[in-house]
Design an enzyme around this catalytic site. Sequence first.
Site, PDB file in Angstrom:
ATOM      1  N   SER A 189       0.728  -1.116   0.157  1.00 38.87           N
ATOM      2  CA  SER A 189       0.090  -0.079  -0.115  1.00 38.87           C
ATOM      3  C   SER A 189       0.873   1.157  -0.128  1.00 38.87           C
ATOM      4  O   SER A 189       1.625   1.384  -0.938  1.00 38.87           O
ATOM      5  CB  SER A 189      -0.718  -0.112   1.217  1.00 38.87           C
ATOM      6  OG  SER A 189      -2.023   0.875   1.139  1.00 38.87           O
ATOM      7  N   ASP A 258     -16.400 -16.002 -13.481  1.00 41.15           N
ATOM      8  CA  ASP A 258     -15.528 -17.112 -12.615  1.00 41.15           C
ATOM      9  C   ASP A 258     -15.132 -18.014 -13.518  1.00 41.15           C
ATOM     10  O   ASP A 258     -13.795 -18.756 -13.173  1.00 41.15           O
ATOM     11  CB  ASP A 258     -16.511 -17.353 -11.595  1.00 41.15           C
ATOM     12  CG  ASP A 258     -16.119 -18.563 -10.824  1.00 41.15           C
ATOM     13  OD1 ASP A 258     -15.188 -19.312 -11.354  1.00 41.15           O
ATOM     14  OD2 ASP A 258     -16.403 -18.845  -9.666  1.00 41.15           O
ATOM     15  N   ASP A 261     -11.295 -19.137 -16.002  1.00 36.46           N
ATOM     16  CA  ASP A 261     -10.064 -19.521 -15.498  1.00 36.46           C
ATOM     17  C   ASP A 261     -10.119 -21.383 -15.663  1.00 36.46           C
ATOM     18  O   ASP A 261      -9.059 -21.861 -15.240  1.00 36.46           O
ATOM     19  CB  ASP A 261      -9.399 -19.214 -14.346  1.00 36.46           C
ATOM     20  CG  ASP A 261     -10.609 -19.634 -13.241  1.00 36.46           C
ATOM     21  OD1 ASP A 261     -11.346 -20.135 -13.357  1.00 36.46           O
ATOM     22  OD2 ASP A 261     -10.668 -18.942 -12.133  1.00 36.46           O
ATOM     23  N   ASP A 265     -15.560 -21.729  -9.136  1.00 37.14           N
ATOM     24  CA  ASP A 265     -14.972 -21.869  -7.762  1.00 37.14           C
ATOM     25  C   ASP A 265     -15.145 -20.555  -6.776  1.00 37.14           C
ATOM     26  O   ASP A 265     -14.746 -20.361  -5.920  1.00 37.14           O
ATOM     27  CB  ASP A 265     -13.561 -22.458  -7.525  1.00 37.14           C
ATOM     28  CG  ASP A 265     -12.443 -21.230  -8.263  1.00 37.14           C
ATOM     29  OD1 ASP A 265     -12.862 -20.272  -8.777  1.00 37.14           O
ATOM     30  OD2 ASP A 265     -11.467 -21.582  -8.215  1.00 37.14           O
ATOM     31  N   ILE A 267     -13.792 -17.964  -7.616  1.00 32.50           N
ATOM     32  CA  ILE A 267     -12.663 -16.898  -7.742  1.00 32.50           C
ATOM     33  C   ILE A 267     -12.533 -16.503  -9.098  1.00 32.50           C
ATOM     34  O   ILE A 267     -12.363 -17.258 -10.081  1.00 32.50           O
ATOM     35  CB  ILE A 267     -11.475 -17.683  -7.356  1.00 32.50           C
ATOM     36  CG1 ILE A 267     -11.608 -18.357  -5.991  1.00 32.50           C
ATOM     37  CG2 ILE A 267     -10.058 -16.967  -7.490  1.00 32.50           C
ATOM     38  CD1 ILE A 267     -10.626 -19.383  -5.596  1.00 32.50           C
ATOM     39  N   ASP A 398      -8.990  -5.702  -4.944  1.00 32.98           N
ATOM     40  CA  ASP A 398      -8.677  -4.762  -3.896  1.00 32.98           C
ATOM     41  C   ASP A 398      -9.618  -3.406  -4.133  1.00 32.98           C
ATOM     42  O   ASP A 398      -9.783  -2.873  -5.132  1.00 32.98           O
ATOM     43  CB  ASP A 398      -7.162  -4.030  -4.648  1.00 32.98           C
ATOM     44  CG  ASP A 398      -6.472  -3.202  -3.424  1.00 32.98           C
ATOM     45  OD1 ASP A 398      -7.412  -2.447  -2.668  1.00 32.98           O
ATOM     46  OD2 ASP A 398      -5.241  -3.089  -3.165  1.00 32.98           O
ATOM     47  N   HIS A 438      -7.022  -5.883  -0.284  1.00 31.58           N
ATOM     48  CA  HIS A 438      -6.147  -4.919  -0.220  1.00 31.58           C
ATOM     49  C   HIS A 438      -5.064  -5.609   0.796  1.00 31.58           C
ATOM     50  O   HIS A 438      -5.077  -5.503   1.873  1.00 31.58           O
ATOM     51  CB  HIS A 438      -6.651  -3.529   0.537  1.00 31.58           C
ATOM     52  CG  HIS A 438      -5.387  -2.425   0.364  1.00 31.58           C
ATOM     53  ND1 HIS A 438      -4.813  -2.190  -0.765  1.00 31.58           N
ATOM     54  CD2 HIS A 438      -4.910  -1.643   1.374  1.00 31.58           C
ATOM     55  CE1 HIS A 438      -3.967  -1.139  -0.470  1.00 31.58           C
ATOM     56  NE2 HIS A 438      -4.120  -1.046   0.830  1.00 31.58           N
TER      57      HIS A 438
HETATM   58 CA   LIG Z   1     -12.562 -19.311 -11.220  1.00 34.90          CA
END
Ligand SMILES: [Ca+2]
Length: 536
Positions: A189, A258, A261, A265, A267, A398, A438
């Site tokens: 930061s 999501d 990738d 999940d 993410i 972030d 962050h």
């Molecule tokens: Ca994913």
Amino acid sequence: MHRPFVLPLAILGGSVAVAAECTTAAFEAILVNHPEATINLVEAVPQNGSFGQPDTDIPFPEKATNLQALCAVSINVKSSESSSYNFGLFLPDTTWNERFLATGNGGFGGGINWPDMGKLSQYGFATMSTDTGHSSDVSDGSWGLNAPESLIDWAHRAMHGSIVLSKEIITAYYAPPDGIKYSYYAGCSTGGRQGLKEVQMYPDSFDGISVGAPAWWTVRLAAITLQQGLYNRPDNSSGHIDASLFPAVVAEMEKQCDPQDGLVDGIVSDPFGCNFDFEALLCTPASNASACVTPAQLATLNKFYNAWVDANQTLVFPGAALGTDPTFAMGPSLSSLGYGLFQWWVYNNTEWDYTKFTFNDVLFADAINPGGATADNFDLSPFQDRGGKIIKYHGLADALIPTSSSIHFYKQVAQTLVPKGVSLDDFYRFFLIPGMNHCSGSTVAPWYIGGASQAISDITYSVPGYVDADHDVILAMVKWVEEGKAPEQLIATKFTNDTLASGIESQRPLCPYPKQAKYVSGDAKSSGSWECQSLY
Ligand SMILES: [Ca+2]
Ligand SMILES: *[C@@H]1O[C@H](CO)[C@@H](O)[C@H](O)[C@H]1NC(C)=O
Ligand SMILES: *[C@@H]1O[C@H](CO)[C@@H](O)[C@H](O)[C@H]1NC(C)=O
Ligand SMILES: *[C@@H]1O[C@H](CO)[C@@H](O)[C@H](O)[C@H]1NC(C)=O
Ligand SMILES: *[C@@H]1O[C@H](CO)[C@@H](O)[C@H](O)[C@H]1NC(C)=O
Ligand SMILES: *[C@@H]1O[C@H](CO)[C@@H](O)[C@H](O)[C@H]1NC(C)=O
Ligand SMILES: *[C@@H]1O[C@H](CO)[C@@H](O)[C@H](O)[C@H]1NC(C)=O
């Protein structure tokens, strides 16, 4: 299994005997030619002891704990007629690894970062942190009102002065036959900005820096923070979105972005590559009325997730990454990290009306550049020429510092150096951390790499069980500098409930930008099931 890389002396114990005693008299002797420096304290800390100044250190009220036996020192340095700064040192007794490591601060805060110094000293480093010349909470910049010398201290002078004097003290204290072998930096930061600023101004200070989520574009970052807050104001405007709707907005982004990738999940690995359909958020007769938005509200979201571009196509600041929670910037309270910079440091007027904020205020603030803090010298070749290495990371969720500002910095450096024949991969690698907030934290994604500001309460330091350069960003930096082996990936770890005692939930590689981790096959919670790939 991988072969762990271990610092030659750290953990195993140092070989350099301490040459001076851990007493005020000894440090007075060391500082005899420095009338500007005054000793605040010298304290011998026993093995497994703790140290900190919780009663007075506003941003760092926690003591550093589980310390190696070491000497804790605090020194005050006069920096001008009207200013001074303090810095702290942890000097390990028998475990010194002949290396120096400085760490940084957060926001506008002023205080010595004893907690991070403590963790980083466990590797054997002699560690340093400065309070940057004032005492305040991270969101309080009122100390800078009509105080240009204090702003210079915060911007860069306290850090650099502390580094130079620390090196002198360490050399005198240990009298190492070969001097200090290597010097490092780790910060996130504002700490990220401090590291970049130092190597831009003083390329000889460090051999390697590890910087997270750097707040490098000081004025512009405050500008976007304020502007994003204003997008959602006033509360009675048709475009206003109540914060209770934000989870549904983020959920729709996760739903659409999501899978790319290779794994659904929760993410999002590539928010910038996601062709997000904003209109899916619009209310229809069939919608859940607590989870959809009107066209005017959609316009607010569009502004938040896109760059602020103003007169003459000037990029003022990139927008938030898809999937970022808007609450920090667009929630009920405006952050003083935005309007405060203009009131305290630019207009010197705490009554300045931020609701009338425009691009002209940004141009005015750019010209003032309080303290000279902005770290925007993209020609990092002096640092690279001396063999310096940079590992940078930034969470892809972030909410405080838009992730894309780190990408923008990377691209600016590329534009500056690639035409000169420099390959960024040779000295500067940048890791995006999917799902991370962050500097630290994610409920689902592996995020922990042992970086600065990445505290997990029951972790003393590094990544227990994986104290190696593959999993620990500090050791990855050391290995790159000292062995010339660049990190091809870093493996992030998610501990269940973010506690070591609960065990590891998952691990996943982080890839050097612009590569991304793609799920290949096998147990998705195991890092070996993922591969860094070039997608573009
Ligand atoms: Ca994913
Ligand atoms: C280290 O100190 C902590 C308290 O600060 C204590 O709980 C722990 O048992 C100590 N560990 C050792 C090895 O002495
Ligand atoms: C506010 O004070 C700073 C120095 O702290 C100075 O650079 C700046 O010009 C001042 N702003 C105005 C509007 O006078
Ligand atoms: C919003 O509130 C302000 C004052 O609180 C008032 O002046 C203004 O007329 C209101 N606007 C709308 C569209 O209701
Ligand atoms: C509607 O959305 C709200 C907020 O996301 C949620 O709490 C609620 O369960 C939803 N209701 C239905 C029927 O899906
Ligand atoms: C935009 O560009 C024009 C022409 O160069 C210039 O006159 C004007 O001042 C610029 N406006 C801003 C806000 O920079
Ligand atoms: C994690 O935290 C949740 C909620 O506090 C708890 O129910 C669960 O048992 C914890 N899991 C572990 C492995 O500690």
